[in-house]
Design an enzyme around this catalytic site. Structure first.
Site, PDB file in Angstrom:
ATOM      1  N   GLY A  50      44.688  39.465  40.896  1.00  0.00           N
ATOM      2  CA  GLY A  50      43.697  40.092  40.013  1.00  0.00           C
ATOM      3  C   GLY A  50      43.174  39.034  39.063  1.00  0.00           C
ATOM      4  O   GLY A  50      42.774  37.960  39.485  1.00  0.00           O
ATOM      5  N   GLU A  51      43.219  39.330  37.797  1.00  0.00           N
ATOM      6  CA  GLU A  51      42.715  38.392  36.786  1.00  0.00           C
ATOM      7  C   GLU A  51      43.875  38.093  35.841  1.00  0.00           C
ATOM      8  O   GLU A  51      44.264  38.951  35.042  1.00  0.00           O
ATOM      9  CB  GLU A  51      41.530  39.038  36.061  1.00  0.00           C
ATOM     10  CG  GLU A  51      41.004  38.273  34.893  1.00  0.00           C
ATOM     11  CD  GLU A  51      40.691  36.818  35.228  1.00  0.00           C
ATOM     12  OE1 GLU A  51      40.033  36.557  36.238  1.00  0.00           O
ATOM     13  OE2 GLU A  51      41.148  35.944  34.468  1.00  0.00           O
ATOM     14  N   SER A  52      44.403  36.883  35.952  1.00  0.00           N
ATOM     15  CA  SER A  52      45.644  36.587  35.236  1.00  0.00           C
ATOM     16  C   SER A  52      45.470  36.627  33.720  1.00  0.00           C
ATOM     17  O   SER A  52      46.390  37.040  32.999  1.00  0.00           O
ATOM     18  CB  SER A  52      46.190  35.220  35.659  1.00  0.00           C
ATOM     19  OG  SER A  52      45.219  34.218  35.470  1.00  0.00           O
ATOM     20  N   CYS A  82      48.959  35.224  43.768  1.00  0.00           N
ATOM     21  CA  CYS A  82      47.700  34.774  43.186  1.00  0.00           C
ATOM     22  C   CYS A  82      47.759  34.862  41.659  1.00  0.00           C
ATOM     23  O   CYS A  82      48.469  34.085  41.032  1.00  0.00           O
ATOM     24  CB  CYS A  82      46.537  35.553  43.793  1.00  0.00           C
ATOM     25  SG  CYS A  82      44.982  34.677  43.636  1.00  0.00           S
ATOM     26  N   ARG A 120      44.573  27.127  37.973  1.00  0.00           N
ATOM     27  CA  ARG A 120      43.723  28.302  38.189  1.00  0.00           C
ATOM     28  C   ARG A 120      42.375  27.865  38.740  1.00  0.00           C
ATOM     29  O   ARG A 120      41.876  26.805  38.407  1.00  0.00           O
ATOM     30  CB  ARG A 120      43.444  29.032  36.873  1.00  0.00           C
ATOM     31  CG  ARG A 120      44.618  29.661  36.220  1.00  0.00           C
ATOM     32  CD  ARG A 120      44.172  30.446  34.987  1.00  0.00           C
ATOM     33  NE  ARG A 120      43.344  31.571  35.374  1.00  0.00           N
ATOM     34  CZ  ARG A 120      42.423  32.133  34.583  1.00  0.00           C
ATOM     35  NH1 ARG A 120      42.202  31.651  33.377  1.00  0.00           N
ATOM     36  NH2 ARG A 120      41.727  33.149  35.008  1.00  0.00           N
ATOM     37  N   ILE A 147      41.585  34.251  47.467  1.00  0.00           N
ATOM     38  CA  ILE A 147      40.431  34.768  46.716  1.00  0.00           C
ATOM     39  C   ILE A 147      40.408  34.108  45.342  1.00  0.00           C
ATOM     40  O   ILE A 147      41.312  34.330  44.534  1.00  0.00           O
ATOM     41  CB  ILE A 147      40.515  36.307  46.560  1.00  0.00           C
ATOM     42  CG1 ILE A 147      40.564  36.981  47.936  1.00  0.00           C
ATOM     43  CG2 ILE A 147      39.319  36.820  45.762  1.00  0.00           C
ATOM     44  CD1 ILE A 147      40.818  38.469  47.886  1.00  0.00           C
ATOM     45  N   ARG A 148      39.410  33.300  45.093  1.00  0.00           N
ATOM     46  CA  ARG A 148      39.338  32.520  43.836  1.00  0.00           C
ATOM     47  C   ARG A 148      40.740  32.024  43.475  1.00  0.00           C
ATOM     48  O   ARG A 148      41.268  32.249  42.397  1.00  0.00           O
ATOM     49  CB  ARG A 148      38.720  33.353  42.703  1.00  0.00           C
ATOM     50  CG  ARG A 148      37.241  33.640  42.939  1.00  0.00           C
ATOM     51  CD  ARG A 148      36.597  34.401  41.795  1.00  0.00           C
ATOM     52  NE  ARG A 148      37.204  35.700  41.604  1.00  0.00           N
ATOM     53  CZ  ARG A 148      37.981  36.040  40.586  1.00  0.00           C
ATOM     54  NH1 ARG A 148      38.230  35.188  39.621  1.00  0.00           N
ATOM     55  NH2 ARG A 148      38.500  37.240  40.510  1.00  0.00           N
ATOM     56  N   HIS A 183      46.957  36.225  49.156  1.00  0.00           N
ATOM     57  CA  HIS A 183      47.153  37.683  49.063  1.00  0.00           C
ATOM     58  C   HIS A 183      47.772  38.231  50.351  1.00  0.00           C
ATOM     59  O   HIS A 183      47.058  38.798  51.171  1.00  0.00           O
ATOM     60  CB  HIS A 183      45.801  38.376  48.853  1.00  0.00           C
ATOM     61  CG  HIS A 183      45.232  38.225  47.491  1.00  0.00           C
ATOM     62  ND1 HIS A 183      45.384  39.175  46.511  1.00  0.00           N
ATOM     63  CD2 HIS A 183      44.514  37.230  46.939  1.00  0.00           C
ATOM     64  CE1 HIS A 183      44.777  38.777  45.398  1.00  0.00           C
ATOM     65  NE2 HIS A 183      44.243  37.593  45.642  1.00  0.00           N
ATOM     66  N   GLU A 185      49.239  40.871  50.773  1.00  0.00           N
ATOM     67  CA  GLU A 185      49.077  42.334  50.834  1.00  0.00           C
ATOM     68  C   GLU A 185      47.747  42.730  51.465  1.00  0.00           C
ATOM     69  O   GLU A 185      47.519  43.904  51.744  1.00  0.00           O
ATOM     70  CB  GLU A 185      49.221  42.941  49.425  1.00  0.00           C
ATOM     71  CG  GLU A 185      48.031  42.774  48.495  1.00  0.00           C
ATOM     72  CD  GLU A 185      47.894  41.392  47.871  1.00  0.00           C
ATOM     73  OE1 GLU A 185      48.627  40.464  48.285  1.00  0.00           O
ATOM     74  OE2 GLU A 185      47.024  41.239  46.992  1.00  0.00           O
TER      75      GLU A 185
HETATM   76  N1  GLN Z   1      41.203  33.423  39.715  1.00  0.00           N
HETATM   77  C1  GLN Z   1      42.122  34.471  39.312  1.00  0.00           C
HETATM   78  C2  GLN Z   1      42.846  34.108  38.024  1.00  0.00           C
HETATM   79  O1  GLN Z   1      42.756  33.011  37.612  1.00  0.00           O
HETATM   80  C3  GLN Z   1      43.144  34.758  40.375  1.00  0.00           C
HETATM   81  C4  GLN Z   1      42.454  35.370  41.567  1.00  0.00           C
HETATM   82  C5  GLN Z   1      43.275  36.328  42.343  1.00  0.00           C
HETATM   83  O2  GLN Z   1      44.314  36.825  41.909  1.00  0.00           O
HETATM   84  N2  GLN Z   1      42.765  36.627  43.505  1.00  0.00           N
HETATM   85  O3  GLN Z   1      43.503  34.911  37.453  1.00  0.00           O
END
Ligand code: GLN
Length: 199
Positions: A50-52, A82, A120, A147-148, A183, A185
């Site tokens: 997600g978004e850390s 992630c 990151r 993903i990113r 990921h 999952e």
């Molecule tokens: N770029 C996100 C972050 O820095 C991590 C991306 C993800 O969990 N798919 O939190």
């Protein structure tokens, strides 16, 4: 196999997909959304992607960080994917839009239990989203969706490297802690989750 009641951090990100995988493996799950949820019985923990930054701030603001950090230090198995890997890292840096690398300073907003440096947005903010199949220690070839994504730029000597993709460390184990920068999952293979449940 050890008992399998898995706490899944459910404040933000891809937690439902982890729950679905764990259900396929016959493990029970409990969603962790607030500090009082930490009193429910669970004996292992998943930190989803997600978004850390958001996840870390929510954990801090809800007063959940210290309890989780202590339980990990006491040996509770934890699996970060992630953004979840980022929350576990002792050191974090980040690639900015202009390609420069800066250290994150505010480590009151993450768990900092895993002795690695995680970068990151390591491929650049808009990049780092790709799918591949690559070798994973003991599991053979596994599908990996990035993903990113972050990757690990430095792992302390006692950390076991489990997978390397394009010369970048993407999976590690340190005792009870498992971290991957992709990921699992989101793919069909249950193998990494199965491995985690055997800790
Ligand atoms: N770029 C996100 C972050 O820095 C991590 C991306 C993800 O969990 N798919 O939190």
């Amino acid at each position: 196999m050890a008992s399998q009641k898995v706490g899944v951090l459910a404040v933000q990100g891809a937690f439902a997909e982890h729950e679905a995988m764990l259900a396929k493996l016959g493990a029970e799950t409990v969603q962790l959304r607030q500090a009082s949820d930490l009193e429910k019985p669970f004996d292992r923990l998943i930190l989803p992607g997600g978004e850390s930054t958001s996840q870390g701030r929510v954990l801090r603001d809800l007063g959940m960080l210290d309890t989780l950090r202590q339980r990990i230090a006491d040996g509770m198995p934890v699996f970060g994917t992630c953004a979840g890997l980022i929350l576990l890292a002792q050191r974090i840096d980040e690639v900015n839009g202009d390609g420069s690398v800066v250290d994150e300073q505010h480590n009151s907003t993450w768990l900092a239990t895993l002795p690695v440096t995680v970068r990151r947005n390591a491929y650049g903010r808009q990049l780092g989203s790709f799918h591949t199949v690559a070798p994973f220690e003991r599991l053979g070839e596994v599908p990996m969706t990035f993903i990113r994504a972050p990757f690990i730029t430095q792992a302390d000597s006692e950390v076991q490297v489990l997978s390397v993709v394009n010369d970048n460390i993407v999976a590690v184990r340190y005792g009870n802690q498992l971290g991957v920068s992709f990921h699992p999952e989101l793919d069909e293979s249950l193998e990494i989750h199965r491995m985690f449940l055997s800790f």
